[in-house]
Design a protein around this motif. Structure first.
Motif: not given
Length: 249
Positions: A1-20
């Protein structure tokens, strides 16, 4: 599941990850147990919009028919085999022949590298968390103990401490608490249904973690929800709290 801003954010933006764990129960009522999902997607969108949550990527790992074996800490049973026979007799047969070491190895050696390669993640330990409920809470804590360099935090909802009359707690007491210098842990439980059995065990775990150096409200949280029971609806209602513990803005 990707966060709301993922596709609109700059390519340099990275996100923490939750494994469920039990991933089929998390976002889709059609696949969830009893037709009620956790509402993870709604919680992420609402929390991020309100400024309470960092956005994060969620990896939803479905269980298999061997769920109990996948989630039962194998090292706890290995330790048990060195103890008196009375302990052995107290553990129900369904918890034996655990595959949790293989399950966690799959997450760490196969799934995580794939996710980090194909998505804009923050792959370091301090940005990688794990969450589950019941047996999923147990294996979430085990993930921190087994791979402390990979997982930095765990949220364990309604953790199923009861196999063998508290075998997982006895095993933790043998020096198996994750290091508080590098980890954060959230626990909770209700007071009804199966959750009504967890209170005494959770109090023991809280004392073990406190003795190991964890501080409530800093790197540790243990919450009781009076009147709540052991199901997806209960976890859905309080999901924002473990998420904010892991990824609070």
């Amino acid at each position: 599941m990707l966060p709301p801003s993922y596709h609109a954010s700059p390519a340099s933006t990275r996100y923490p990850v939750l494994y469920m764990h039990d991933g089929q129960n998390v976002v889709n009522p059609e696949t969830s147990f009893l037709g009620v999902d956790w509402g993870l997607d709604e919680s992420l969108v609402a929390g991020a919009a309100a400024g309470r949550l960092q956005e994060f990527i969620a990896v939803l790992v479905w269980n298999t028919p061997q769920r109990l074996q996948e989630y039962m800490p194998a090292e706890a049973l290995s330790w048990l085999m060195t103890q008196e026979q009375c302990w052995y007799d107290r553990v129900e047969d369904r918890y034996y022949n655990p595959t949790s070491d293989a399950y966690l190895a799959m997450l760490v050696q196969e799934l995580k590298p794939y996710v980090d390669q194909h998505y804009r993640t923050l792959p370091a330990q301090q940005h990688t968390a794990v969450m589950g409920s019941s047996m999923g809470g147990l294996v979430s804590l085990y993930a921190l103990q087994r791979y402390p360099e990979v997982f930095g935090a765990a949220s364990c909802l309604s953790t199923h401490w009861v196999p063998g009359g508290g075998l997982p707690v006895a095993w933790l007491a043998q020096g198996n608490i994750p290091d508080p210098a590098t980890h954060r842990i959230y626990f909770d439980h209700g007071t009804e249904g199966l959750d009504s059995e967890y209170g005494p065990y959770q109090k023991q775990v809280d004392q073990l973690c406190k003795a190991a150096g964890y501080t409530e409200g800093v790197d540790y949280s243990s919450v009781v929800f009076p009147g709540e029971t052991h199901n997806e609806l209960a976890w859905r209602k309080r999901l924002h709290l473990p998420l904010e513990f892991l990824f609070g803005a």
